[in-house]
Design an enzyme around this catalytic site. Structure first.
Site, short mmCIF file in Angstrom:
data_model
loop_
_atom_site.label_atom_id
_atom_site.label_comp_id
_atom_site.label_asym_id
_atom_site.label_seq_id
_atom_site.Cartn_x
_atom_site.Cartn_y
_atom_site.Cartn_z
N GLY A 504 -31.84 -30.11 -16.47
CA GLY A 504 -30.61 -29.87 -15.74
C GLY A 504 -30.57 -28.48 -15.13
O GLY A 504 -31.57 -27.77 -15.06
N GLY A 507 -31.16 -25.73 -18.10
CA GLY A 507 -32.16 -25.87 -19.13
C GLY A 507 -32.69 -27.29 -19.19
O GLY A 507 -32.55 -28.07 -18.24
N SER A 508 -33.29 -27.62 -20.31
CA SER A 508 -33.89 -28.93 -20.48
C SER A 508 -33.59 -29.47 -21.87
O SER A 508 -33.22 -28.72 -22.78
CB SER A 508 -35.41 -28.86 -20.28
OG SER A 508 -35.99 -27.99 -21.24
N ASP A 632 -16.87 -30.84 -18.89
CA ASP A 632 -17.81 -31.69 -18.14
C ASP A 632 -17.85 -33.08 -18.77
O ASP A 632 -18.92 -33.64 -19.01
CB ASP A 632 -19.20 -31.06 -18.13
CG ASP A 632 -20.11 -31.73 -17.09
OD1 ASP A 632 -19.60 -32.51 -16.26
OD2 ASP A 632 -21.32 -31.49 -17.12
#
EC number: 2.7.10.1
Length: 878
Positions: A504, A507-508, A632
């Protein structure tokens, strides 16, 4: 009856040593007829107070509730022990004991001998024997009075004559079961033993209750219960298995597996994942084997593919890049193929991965892939397998030139190797010559010579030193935060990072394996922030959010497992890593998409969809009570665990993730604007009420089965669209009362939106009004092959949903509530029409003939656009 010499010696020694204390009367030997009364007495002198005299029998203490003491004179006491109806078990050696100042004094012992009918000390036991095989029967009885004689009865006949006790009867052999017993006789009468049975050993019955109690990818645990053993202990069991061939449909027998029993449970390994097996069992005793049990069928679960696709090649032109590779064989796939995942990098930077159903990929704009590196992996619903070797994309002319240069380099290397070998041979020959000079022998002469050894003052290690493990004390964070995090900080050495699950904006997420204190390994998901940490305050902000997460305990909120710090070479500060549970079924958005777009679309009942909403609402209610703002909330950030329960995720790092450019007005293209409340878009203000707005959008996603919100409206147009009073239109087949709930979440006045508790109450009332639904949805198998996916997306049956109009309904809900100000009422407007769904530009699932335009978007002949994800953080989990 006799007593051991050691016991008598103990009684003798216990009489020694208590001055002034003595027994003046000892119990006397008695011979009593069975059923009569027996009485023993003893007297002791030398005690000031009433004594505590204990009666003993054969070394064991006797407990009597009616014991009495008689005062004979001062410091002189007498007591008795009585047995009202003497039986054989009362026979034995008796005496008295008194304890004083830690020492014990005992009286002389006396016997009680019981006379009566014989008493059995060894009764005949059941016998199991093979047909016609001789066996012995044993019986023993005692008096007094003695002698005791024994008679045997086999069936209805007296056999063997009169024998002395103990008696052993030799039986020639039997071919069928028969009863037997013995009689014991003395001068007082006759006693009969228990009745025993001679069992004839036969073949055992087949095992029963055969069941597979645990199924993993490559092994199972099998459990069963033994049937009738045939009067003989089972020696072993044989497990017979067969495997269904996917190619021919025939069962293929596997080698038999003998196992020793008990226990009646065994682990069987070496199985192939995603395969159908059958198993049955037979067991054997000394007579022979039983028949087999009935077949039990089971299927091993899917796994990630075991091998990488082979023969990855490319065809490059100015207009298009075509990649091809060999499809995986069935035995290497490990499950049902979901897609092939293609990852590529350009200039050392990784690009967004793409998914393809066939073993070919057509990418438009071939020139932009020059010098790009491609790899491909096969994916099932469990995950993706290993990557193929990287392939560098270059024009054919460059490849030819590179081949010629490669040949030249190979020739040079071969020449250099030959020269090196010749030099080494010459050096060896020179060392063997021993050439002399004016200063003596240059080379070592033959013979002995003193040897000089030395130790180097310094040594040098050219390898990089191992990075020290980072601790909380080395980060410069406050003591309160360190105290909160000590029990969740996990050393980096306990984590083994696997392949990337998603990537994203910040980060991951990677698959990982966490080795716990008991040495077991747990599969987890690790969220790794990008390596842009520049100060201790950045780390402290991240760790503060993790400290909040460690106190979350709710079934609908994903729980924190721990936090780890990744130490980087030549960097002062580490990268925080957040460790979360691994969610087997992935995110809710992908699950909803696959219910419409999978190779085998499946129906999600209205009860199930409302249950998804209830799970999210309960999780958000829990977070809001802890003063946590999610910021979110969307279907992509809700995860499905093994029991298909929805857990709210991606909340712990909100302050870090959504700071800076992510919510800045100048970067609208990276805003998840279609989930953001109106006041948050306008003023960058986030509250629990703004989370309620996002919950309404998530409800819409659920009812639309993963469609992208606001179809036909671009991200840059969302604010103007909402400010005019427009809202999301009612999804097809959505009931009016469900749409009213989601519509109430989009009031332009935040305080007029319902609370999460109110939403829970409304959804629970809706769910209770529906007919009961199955507690578990069918197993998800996704296959994107074959039919046109746009058409398949429209052919979804939604059980329990009321039939509604095909087009959106124009709603006139004014969103009014108590306590509104006059200027707030000016915001209230009604919504208007709907448009066809289009998606964002960050993630694609591309069909076998779908290309990309020059901007990197799918061309018009590709898959339905509503499967694209709106936000870069959303990852399609395969």
């Amino acid at each position: 009856m006799q007593i051991s010499f050691c016991l008598l010696l103990f009684i003798f020694h216990s009489n020694v040593g208590v001055q002034g204390l003595r027994f003046t009367k000892n119990p006397a030997n008695l011979t009593v007829t069975q059923g009569n009364m027996a009485r023993l007495g003893c007297a002791i002198e030398g005690l000031m107070n009433e004594p505590d005299i204990v009666w003993m029998k054969d070394g064991e203490k006797l407990y009597s509730t009616d014991q009495m003491y008689i005062t004979l004179e001062a410091q002189h006491w007498e007591t008795f022990y009585s047995v009202r109806s003497v039986q054989q078990q009362d026979a034995g050696l008796y005496w008295c004991e008194v304890e004083l100042h830690g020492k014990t004094i005992s009286s002389e012992p006396a016997w009680i001998t019981v006379e009566g009918v014989p008493h059995f000390v060894l009764e005949p036991q059941d016998v199991a024997t093979l047909p016609g095989v001789p066996f012995n029967l044993t019986c023993a009885a005692v008096g007094p009075p003695n002698p005791v004689e024994v008679l045997w009865w086999l069936g209805d006949e007296q056999v063997g004559g009169t024998m002395s006790s103990p008696s052993v009867l030799n039986v020639a052999g039997k071919n069928e079961s028969i009863k037997f017993y013995c009689e014991a006789k003395n001068d007082r009468g006759i006693s009969s033993s228990r009745t025993g049975t001679v069992h004839i050993k036969v073949l055992p019955d087949p095992p029963k209750e055969v069941q597979v109690v645990q199924i993993l990818e490559s092994n199972i645990t099998l459990r069963w219960s033994p049937g009738f053993t045939g009067h003989s202990d089972l020696q072993n069991c044989t497990i017979q298995m067969s495997k269904m061939s996917k190619a021919s449909g025939w069962k293929m027998a596997l080698p038999e597996r003998p196992v020793m029993v008990p226990p009646y449970q065994v682990a069987i390994g070496g199985l192939q994942c995603h395969s159908n097996y059958s198993v049955r069992i037979r067991c054997a005793n000394e007579v022979g084997s039983s028949a087999f049990s009935s077949w039990v069928n089971f299927q091993t679960p899917e796994s990630v593919p075991l091998a990488a696709p082979k023969n990855l090649t490319f065809d490059l032109s100015e207009q298009q890049l075509t990649l091809t590779w060999a499809a995986l064989e069935e035995e290497d796939l490990g499950g049902q193929l979901l897609a092939y995942k293609v990852q590529w990098s350009l200039g050392g930077e990784s690009q967004d991965a793409l998914l393809f159903k066939e073993s070919v990929a057509h990418l438009s704009g071939g020139g932009r892939f020059f010098n790009a590196t491609f790899q491909v992996a096969a994916c099932t619903v469990v995950g993706c397998g290993p990557w193929s070797p990287p392939v560098l994309v270059m024009p054919a002319s460059a490849l030819n030139g590179q081949t010629q240069r490669g040949h030249m380099w190979v020739g040079l290397l071969l020449g250099l190797l030959v020269a090196t070998m010749v030099g080494l041979l010459l050096s060896v020959l020179v060392h063997r010559r021993g050439k002399e000079t004016q200063f003596g022998s240059v080379f070592k002469p033959p013979g002995t010579e003193s040897t000089v050894t030395f130790t180097a003052a310094r040594s040098f290690n050219r390898q990089c030193p191992e990075l020290p493990e980072t601790t909380l004390d080395s980060l410069g964070i406050n003591d309160d935060l360190k105290t909160k995090l000590r029990d969740v900080l996990i050393p980096e050495r306990l984590l083994t990072l696997g392949h990337m699950l998603g990537k994203g904006e910040f980060g991951s997420v990677r698959e990982a394996f966490f080795k716990m204190e008991d040495s077991t390994v747990q599969k987890v998901a690790v969220k790794v922030l990008k390596s842009d940490i520049s100060s201790s305050s950045d780390i402290e902000q991240c760790l503060k959010e993790a400290a909040y997460m460690k106190d979350f305990h709710h079934p609908n909120v994903i729980q924190l497992i721990g936090v780890s710090l990744h130490r980087r070479p030549q960097q002062r500060l580490p990268i925080p890593m957040v460790i979360l549970p691994f969610m087997k079924h992935g995110d809710l958005h992908t699950f909803l998409l696959m219910s419409r777009l999978g190779d085998e679309p499946f129906t999600l009942s209205l009860q199930t969809l409302i249950q998804f909403m209830l799970d999210i609402a309960r999780g958000m209610e829990y977070l809001s009570n802890k003063n946590i703002i999610h910021r979110d909330l969307a279907a992509r950030n809700c995860m499905l665990n093994e029991s298909m329960t929805v857990c709210v995720a991606d909340f712990g790092l909100s302050k870090k993730i959504y700071s800076g450019d992510y919510y800045r007005q100048g970067s609208v293209s990276k805003l998840p604007v279609k989930w953001i409340a109106l006041e948050s878009l306008a003023d960058n203000v986030y509250t629990t009420q703004s989370d309620v707005w996002a919950f309404g959008v998530t409800m819409w996603e659920i009812m639309a089965r993963g469609q992208t919100p606001y179809p036909g409206v671009e991200n840059s147009e969302i604010y103007e669209y909402l400010i005019k009073g427009e809202r999301l239109k009612k999804p097809p087949d959505c009931r009016d009362d469900i749409y009213e709930i989601m519509h109430s979440c989009w009031s332009p006045v935040p305080k007029c939106r319902p609370s999460f508790q109110q939403l829970i109450d409304q959804l629970e009332n809706l769910w209770a009004g529906l007919s009961p639904a199955p507690s578990k949805e069918p197993q998800l198998y996704v296959n994107l092959e074959g039919e046109d996916l746009d058409g398949g997306a429209e052919q979804v049956a939604r059980a329990g949903a009321s039939s509604g109009p095909a087009a959106g309904v124009s709603w006139g809900v004014p969103w009014q509530c108590a306590g509104m100000e006059e200027d707030e009422k000016d915001w209230l407007m009604v919504s208007s029409g709907a448009a066809r769904a289009i998606g964002g530009d960050y993630r694609y699932i591309i069909g076998p003939h779908c290309g990309l335009d020059d901007e990197g978007r799918p061309s018009s002949d590709g898959l339905s656009e509503d499967i694209r994800d709106e936000d870069e953080d959303a990852v399609i989990n395969v």
